[in-house]
Motif scaffolding. Structure first.
Motif, PDB file in Angstrom:
ATOM      1  N   ALA A  16       9.985  29.265   7.775  1.00  0.00           N
ATOM      2  CA  ALA A  16       9.816  29.652   6.451  1.00  0.00           C
ATOM      3  C   ALA A  16       8.633  28.626   5.862  1.00  0.00           C
ATOM      4  CB  ALA A  16      11.493  29.079   6.034  1.00  0.00           C
ATOM      5  N   LEU A  17       7.800  29.703   5.708  1.00  0.00           N
ATOM      6  CA  LEU A  17       6.313  28.880   5.073  1.00  0.00           C
ATOM      7  C   LEU A  17       6.420  28.824   3.512  1.00  0.00           C
ATOM      8  CD1 LEU A  17       3.980  27.512   5.917  1.00  0.00           C
ATOM      9  CD2 LEU A  17       2.714  29.947   5.919  1.00  0.00           C
ATOM     10  N   SER A  18       7.571  29.396   2.991  1.00  0.00           N
ATOM     11  CA  SER A  18       7.625  29.125   1.351  1.00  0.00           C
ATOM     12  C   SER A  18       8.776  28.247   1.389  1.00  0.00           C
ATOM     13  CB  SER A  18       8.002  30.507   0.747  1.00  0.00           C
ATOM     14  OG  SER A  18       8.503  30.319  -0.537  1.00  0.00           O
ATOM     15  N   PHE A  19       8.675  27.350   0.441  1.00  0.00           N
ATOM     16  CA  PHE A  19       9.783  26.406   0.143  1.00  0.00           C
ATOM     17  C   PHE A  19      11.320  26.874  -0.190  1.00  0.00           C
ATOM     18  CE2 PHE A  19      12.479  23.248  -2.322  1.00  0.00           C
ATOM     19  CZ  PHE A  19      12.263  22.234  -1.426  1.00  0.00           C
ATOM     20  N   GLY A  20      11.147  27.913  -0.865  1.00  0.00           N
ATOM     21  CA  GLY A  20      12.262  28.432  -1.520  1.00  0.00           C
ATOM     22  C   GLY A  20      12.946  29.423  -0.252  1.00  0.00           C
ATOM     23  N   LEU A  28      22.648  31.574   3.766  1.00  0.00           N
ATOM     24  CA  LEU A  28      23.160  32.627   4.946  1.00  0.00           C
ATOM     25  C   LEU A  28      23.598  31.914   6.156  1.00  0.00           C
ATOM     26  CD1 LEU A  28      20.501  35.275   4.410  1.00  0.00           C
ATOM     27  CD2 LEU A  28      22.885  35.420   3.454  1.00  0.00           C
ATOM     28  N   GLN A  29      23.462  30.605   6.127  1.00  0.00           N
ATOM     29  CA  GLN A  29      24.162  29.779   7.333  1.00  0.00           C
ATOM     30  C   GLN A  29      23.057  29.914   8.381  1.00  0.00           C
ATOM     31  OE1 GLN A  29      28.337  29.821   8.009  1.00  0.00           O
ATOM     32  NE2 GLN A  29      28.671  30.455   6.095  1.00  0.00           N
ATOM     33  N   ILE A  30      21.790  30.072   8.205  1.00  0.00           N
ATOM     34  CA  ILE A  30      20.784  30.249   9.313  1.00  0.00           C
ATOM     35  C   ILE A  30      19.871  29.068   9.152  1.00  0.00           C
ATOM     36  CG2 ILE A  30      18.497  31.587  10.055  1.00  0.00           C
ATOM     37  CD1 ILE A  30      20.050  34.186   8.652  1.00  0.00           C
ATOM     38  N   ILE A  31      19.491  28.467  10.288  1.00  0.00           N
ATOM     39  CA  ILE A  31      18.730  27.248  10.395  1.00  0.00           C
ATOM     40  C   ILE A  31      17.097  27.787  10.694  1.00  0.00           C
ATOM     41  CG2 ILE A  31      18.248  25.046  11.138  1.00  0.00           C
ATOM     42  CD1 ILE A  31      20.932  25.066   9.909  1.00  0.00           C
ATOM     43  N   PRO A  32      16.348  27.465   9.707  1.00  0.00           N
ATOM     44  CA  PRO A  32      14.759  28.059  10.246  1.00  0.00           C
ATOM     45  C   PRO A  32      14.520  27.399  11.325  1.00  0.00           C
ATOM     46  CG  PRO A  32      14.730  26.594   7.975  1.00  0.00           C
ATOM     47  CD  PRO A  32      16.236  26.783   8.495  1.00  0.00           C
ATOM     48  N   HIS A  33      13.533  27.873  12.012  1.00  0.00           N
ATOM     49  CA  HIS A  33      12.827  27.103  13.244  1.00  0.00           C
ATOM     50  C   HIS A  33      11.571  26.217  12.791  1.00  0.00           C
ATOM     51  CE1 HIS A  33      11.868  26.840  17.572  1.00  0.00           C
ATOM     52  NE2 HIS A  33      10.656  27.279  17.141  1.00  0.00           N
ATOM     53  N   ALA A  34      11.180  26.652  11.446  1.00  0.00           N
ATOM     54  CA  ALA A  34      10.125  25.793  10.869  1.00  0.00           C
ATOM     55  C   ALA A  34      10.193  25.825   9.549  1.00  0.00           C
ATOM     56  CB  ALA A  34       8.760  25.988  11.406  1.00  0.00           C
ATOM     57  N   ALA A  35       9.876  24.650   8.760  1.00  0.00           N
ATOM     58  CA  ALA A  35      10.355  24.747   7.387  1.00  0.00           C
ATOM     59  C   ALA A  35       9.377  23.660   6.866  1.00  0.00           C
ATOM     60  CB  ALA A  35      11.623  24.551   7.006  1.00  0.00           C
ATOM     61  N   LEU A  36       8.963  23.807   5.594  1.00  0.00           N
ATOM     62  CA  LEU A  36       8.291  22.941   4.779  1.00  0.00           C
ATOM     63  C   LEU A  36       9.303  21.648   4.450  1.00  0.00           C
ATOM     64  CD1 LEU A  36       6.605  25.004   2.233  1.00  0.00           C
ATOM     65  CD2 LEU A  36       5.409  24.016   4.076  1.00  0.00           C
ATOM     66  N   ILE A  37       9.157  20.636   4.638  1.00  0.00           N
ATOM     67  CA  ILE A  37      10.090  19.339   4.303  1.00  0.00           C
ATOM     68  C   ILE A  37       9.341  18.380   3.826  1.00  0.00           C
ATOM     69  CG2 ILE A  37      11.472  17.747   5.565  1.00  0.00           C
ATOM     70  CD1 ILE A  37      12.682  20.126   7.304  1.00  0.00           C
ATOM     71  N   HIS A  55       9.019  20.498  11.331  1.00  0.00           N
ATOM     72  CA  HIS A  55       9.074  20.028   9.921  1.00  0.00           C
ATOM     73  C   HIS A  55       7.603  20.262   9.651  1.00  0.00           C
ATOM     74  CE1 HIS A  55      12.872  17.335   9.798  1.00  0.00           C
ATOM     75  NE2 HIS A  55      13.016  18.369  10.551  1.00  0.00           N
ATOM     76  N   LEU A  56       7.286  20.925   8.704  1.00  0.00           N
ATOM     77  CA  LEU A  56       5.826  21.484   8.092  1.00  0.00           C
ATOM     78  C   LEU A  56       5.665  20.515   6.925  1.00  0.00           C
ATOM     79  CD1 LEU A  56       5.785  25.344   8.238  1.00  0.00           C
ATOM     80  CD2 LEU A  56       5.200  23.668  10.008  1.00  0.00           C
ATOM     81  N   GLY A  57       4.477  20.142   6.673  1.00  0.00           N
ATOM     82  CA  GLY A  57       4.156  19.260   5.549  1.00  0.00           C
ATOM     83  C   GLY A  57       4.295  19.823   4.199  1.00  0.00           C
ATOM     84  N   ARG A  58       4.791  19.057   3.300  1.00  0.00           N
ATOM     85  CA  ARG A  58       4.742  19.605   1.913  1.00  0.00           C
ATOM     86  C   ARG A  58       4.522  18.627   0.779  1.00  0.00           C
ATOM     87  NH1 ARG A  58       8.212  21.212  -2.481  1.00  0.00           N
ATOM     88  NH2 ARG A  58       9.915  19.739  -2.459  1.00  0.00           N
ATOM     89  N   SER A  59       3.615  18.802  -0.120  1.00  0.00           N
ATOM     90  CA  SER A  59       3.205  17.781  -0.907  1.00  0.00           C
ATOM     91  C   SER A  59       2.645  18.651  -2.391  1.00  0.00           C
ATOM     92  CB  SER A  59       1.929  17.430  -0.354  1.00  0.00           C
ATOM     93  OG  SER A  59       1.308  16.469  -1.474  1.00  0.00           O
ATOM     94  N   LYS A  60       2.917  17.777  -3.379  1.00  0.00           N
ATOM     95  CA  LYS A  60       2.466  18.439  -4.639  1.00  0.00           C
ATOM     96  C   LYS A  60       1.032  18.733  -4.714  1.00  0.00           C
ATOM     97  CE  LYS A  60       6.178  17.097  -7.170  1.00  0.00           C
ATOM     98  NZ  LYS A  60       6.632  17.767  -8.459  1.00  0.00           N
ATOM     99  N   ARG A  61       0.158  18.164  -3.934  1.00  0.00           N
ATOM    100  CA  ARG A  61      -1.322  18.496  -3.525  1.00  0.00           C
ATOM    101  C   ARG A  61      -1.420  18.705  -2.271  1.00  0.00           C
ATOM    102  NH1 ARG A  61      -1.384  13.648  -6.848  1.00  0.00           N
ATOM    103  NH2 ARG A  61      -2.656  13.798  -8.803  1.00  0.00           N
TER     104      ARG A  61
END
Length: 281
Positions: A16-20, A28-37, A55-61
């Protein structure tokens, strides 16, 4: 790749490369394999952090270094599918397709409900999504009855101090739940499709309404702006401040645009307006 093609191939490791998108999968009770966190900001999802392998990086910038690190992590994760929105797709262009088949779900062009239905169709869980939405709408009906008792016809604003800027939110993010679903009257309606707009401090008396939901980010610029603002005469004379109807909130779940967060926002709204979680003027 089309949703129907994905269903036929029965792939399971979703990035899930999009945060939403993560919020849609969790509903849907599905755990993503990779996600922005972001471990500090995303506490409304912390029950699932240890179950998400990458865990993919997530930042305001989101600078080039974060994007590059995320690409490297995605290559290690070797997902079966990547789901993103138009912004990630544009930023990384052909890079994503070299890692895994990619489905792009437009963020601005669709509502959260439409996002949810699309994600559900991708994973073959349309019936589960429909059931979730029906339960959510039932919850909305009961919450609206309580809110009418708690706040009557008071208007409510969502104000955010982000990176030192003063913003007011419209009918996306928390506003989608507060205004569209729960029927709370907004203090000011933005243009259609406008997520938020910047404010000048002098606009606050005309914009904040009867009650103010206030989110102040933890970065230095935002904290300094908040410290300065609350000591001004303009702030002290605002109607919500005078009536002790300013509610200081964490960023999440209020600024998450997904079903998993919106279910939590209903609970948070009832706690706020039915309790005493406000700040003194």
């Amino acid at each position: 790749m089309s949703p129907s093609t994905y269903q036929r191939q029965k792939r399971s490791k979703i990035a899930a490369l999009s945060f939403g998108t993560t919020g849609h999968l969790l509903a849907l009770q599905i755990i993503p394999h990779a996600a922005l966190i972001d471990n500090r900001r995303d506490q409304h999802r912390n029950l699932f952090f240890s179950n998400i392998p990458y865990h993919l990086g997530r930042s305001k910038r989101m600078n080039p270094h974060i994007w590059q690190t995320n690409v490297e992590l995605l290559m290690q994760a070797s997902p079966d599918l990547i789901i993103c929105n138009e912004y990630e797709a544009h930023t990384l262009k052909r890079t994503l397709q070299r890692i895994a088949p990619t489905i792009v779900i437009p963020w601005k062009g669709l509502s959260w409900r439409e996002h949810f239905v699309q994600v559900a169709s991708i994973v073959g869980q349309q019936q589960d999504a429909q059931q979730w939405l029906e339960q959510y709408d039932d919850k909305v009906i009961h919450a609206k009855e309580q809110l009418t008792y708690f706040i009557g016809k008071d208007t409510v604003s969502i104000i955010h101090i982000m990176m030192g800027h003063l913003l007011i939110y419209g009918r996306r993010n928390g506003g989608a739940v507060l205004y569209n679903d729960l029927g709370v009257s907004p203090s000011h309606d933005l243009l259609p499709g406008q997520v938020y707009r910047a404010l000048d401090e002098q606009e606050l008396p005309q914009m904040v309404g009867d009650r103010m939901l206030l989110i102040v980010d933890q970065d230095l610029e935002s904290q300094q702006r908040w410290h300065k603002l609350q000591h001004t005469q303009l702030w002290q004379q605002l109607i919500p401040v005078q009536n002790q109807h300013v509610y200081l909130l964490d960023e999440m779940p209020w600024l998450d645009y997904s079903p998993y967060a919106h279910d939590q926002i209903i609970d948070e709204t009832l706690k706020l307006f039915g309790g005493t979680q406000h700040i003194n003027p």
